[in-house]
Design an enzyme around this catalytic site. Sequence first.
Site, PDB file in Angstrom:
ATOM      1  N   LYS A 163       0.855  -1.179   0.000  1.00 10.93           N
ATOM      2  CA  LYS A 163       0.000   0.000   0.000  1.00 10.93           C
ATOM      3  C   LYS A 163       0.890   1.226   0.000  1.00 10.93           C
ATOM      4  O   LYS A 163       1.967   1.234   0.638  1.00 10.93           O
ATOM      5  CB  LYS A 163      -0.925  -0.012   1.227  1.00 10.93           C
ATOM      6  CG  LYS A 163      -2.023  -1.070   1.151  1.00 10.93           C
ATOM      7  CD  LYS A 163      -3.047  -0.784   0.056  1.00 10.93           C
ATOM      8  CE  LYS A 163      -4.114  -1.876   0.025  1.00 10.93           C
ATOM      9  NZ  LYS A 163      -4.982  -1.769  -1.164  1.00 10.93           N
ATOM     10  N   ASP A 188       0.117  -0.129  -4.533  1.00 12.39           N
ATOM     11  CA  ASP A 188      -1.307   0.140  -4.758  1.00 12.39           C
ATOM     12  C   ASP A 188      -1.646   1.443  -4.039  1.00 12.39           C
ATOM     13  O   ASP A 188      -1.545   1.529  -2.817  1.00 12.39           O
ATOM     14  CB  ASP A 188      -2.158  -1.009  -4.206  1.00 12.39           C
ATOM     15  CG  ASP A 188      -3.634  -0.845  -4.546  1.00 12.39           C
ATOM     16  OD1 ASP A 188      -3.996   0.165  -5.192  1.00 12.39           O
ATOM     17  OD2 ASP A 188      -4.429  -1.736  -4.170  1.00 12.39           O
ATOM     18  N   GLU A 213      -0.523   0.583  -9.036  1.00  9.10           N
ATOM     19  CA  GLU A 213      -1.943   0.259  -9.113  1.00  9.10           C
ATOM     20  C   GLU A 213      -2.785   1.470  -8.698  1.00  9.10           C
ATOM     21  O   GLU A 213      -2.566   2.057  -7.638  1.00  9.10           O
ATOM     22  CB  GLU A 213      -2.214  -0.946  -8.194  1.00  9.10           C
ATOM     23  CG  GLU A 213      -3.587  -1.547  -8.352  1.00  9.10           C
ATOM     24  CD  GLU A 213      -3.768  -2.786  -7.459  1.00  9.10           C
ATOM     25  OE1 GLU A 213      -2.764  -3.397  -7.039  1.00  9.10           O
ATOM     26  OE2 GLU A 213      -4.935  -3.119  -7.181  1.00  9.10           O
ATOM     27  N   ASP A 238      -7.489  -0.639 -11.275  1.00 11.21           N
ATOM     28  CA  ASP A 238      -8.331  -1.485 -10.424  1.00 11.21           C
ATOM     29  C   ASP A 238      -9.699  -0.802 -10.339  1.00 11.21           C
ATOM     30  O   ASP A 238     -10.596  -1.075 -11.148  1.00 11.21           O
ATOM     31  CB  ASP A 238      -7.643  -1.631  -9.050  1.00 11.21           C
ATOM     32  CG  ASP A 238      -8.469  -2.362  -8.009  1.00 11.21           C
ATOM     33  OD1 ASP A 238      -9.644  -2.648  -8.244  1.00 11.21           O
ATOM     34  OD2 ASP A 238      -7.933  -2.636  -6.906  1.00 11.21           O
ATOM     35  N   LYS A 262     -11.467  -7.689 -10.455  1.00 10.45           N
ATOM     36  CA  LYS A 262     -12.155  -8.186  -9.252  1.00 10.45           C
ATOM     37  C   LYS A 262     -13.589  -8.518  -9.652  1.00 10.45           C
ATOM     38  O   LYS A 262     -14.319  -7.621 -10.111  1.00 10.45           O
ATOM     39  CB  LYS A 262     -12.158  -7.127  -8.149  1.00 10.45           C
ATOM     40  CG  LYS A 262     -10.780  -6.831  -7.580  1.00 10.45           C
ATOM     41  CD  LYS A 262     -10.847  -5.790  -6.486  1.00 10.45           C
ATOM     42  CE  LYS A 262      -9.449  -5.522  -5.932  1.00 10.45           C
ATOM     43  NZ  LYS A 262      -9.416  -4.366  -5.034  1.00 10.45           N
TER      44      LYS A 262
END
Length: 371
Positions: A163, A188, A213, A238, A262
């Site tokens: 992260k 991300d 990301e 994403d 996802k």
Amino acid sequence: MRIDSLDIHRVSMPLIYPFRTAFGNDEAIESVFVRMRSGGQAGWGEAASWRAPAYSPECAATQFVISRDFIAPLLLGKELESGMALQEALAGIKGNFFAKAAFDLAWWDLHAKLRGAPLWKTIGGEKPVVDAGADFGVMETIDLLLETMGKALADGYKRIKLKYRPGWDMDMIAAVRAAFPKAVIHIDCNSAYRLSDLVMFKALDRFKLAMIEQPLAHDDLIDHARLQAALETPICLDESITSPAKARQAIQIKACRWVNIKPGRVGGVTNALAIHDICRDAGIPCWIGGMLESAVGASHCVALATLPNVKYPCDIFPTSRFYRQDLGVPAMEHCAPSQFQASDRPGVGAEPDMALLKACGMEQVELPRNA
Ligand SMILES: [Mg+2]
């Protein structure tokens, strides 16, 4: 298949450690389960949009209401011969991708069970064993992160996701890269930055990250295209990819070089397959992400991870990483270090523990109500 009945369950699944979101520390993951019945057989779907609208505009409370009051009435009693037919039946409902996804996942589980085939083979998967990566959030100290990362790499993880947000950013990555010069690492950002942060992102190129990301806004494509044009490091989208149309547009304007699929975010397996194929045809590789679902939702992720254009270790975790007990059975366990194996049972191969579903239940409904 004719949809005979639909049960919808909103649950709260207690975590071992609180999960940090924009709204504070969540002690549990809120998720919605759907059981779809046809001809004496039942399929299960799960989509976890969480307690608060921190990842997407949806949350579990709205997901439950949209599922009960708008989606279920459009599907009950209908003949749905394909996932696309289900999506078309729901086309009048704008957005609400997580809500649609739980029904779509249930349809695919049921469809595969009625065929007597595992889901991963039903959707065109090529190899049942898939790679998973290791993910690390913001930690107390960089030293603790380095120690934890070292263990993950020693355990055989082939890539690390970190992260990345203001206050846990360049200094952290510089320390990580110095400690692990060869490791496959990506960050991300979960939409934490703006195009005005371009100079910072250009400075990241020297760390040779596998990808960045979702650096910019959750619903943006245009600024991502401008950022990608200025960077050597690939951008992975994403949050921004909520549908096959968005994937096509992102690719057309060169907004990314990777896509994280996802199933919850895109409305289910049907759209996940469409996005996979759009990316494959454009030479854009994919990987599969998750929302800390139980083994029911995570097993759908494993099935999708068997697809041929999935080219990067996925965000799929053993139950023990987040939960003391998995609401789904069987629980998620590695088949080999950092790998999972798609079930060879008919369907997706996992369903809820009914006692735990009840114990974790917040609200539920069985439709039709007189069934
Ligand atoms: Mg992400």
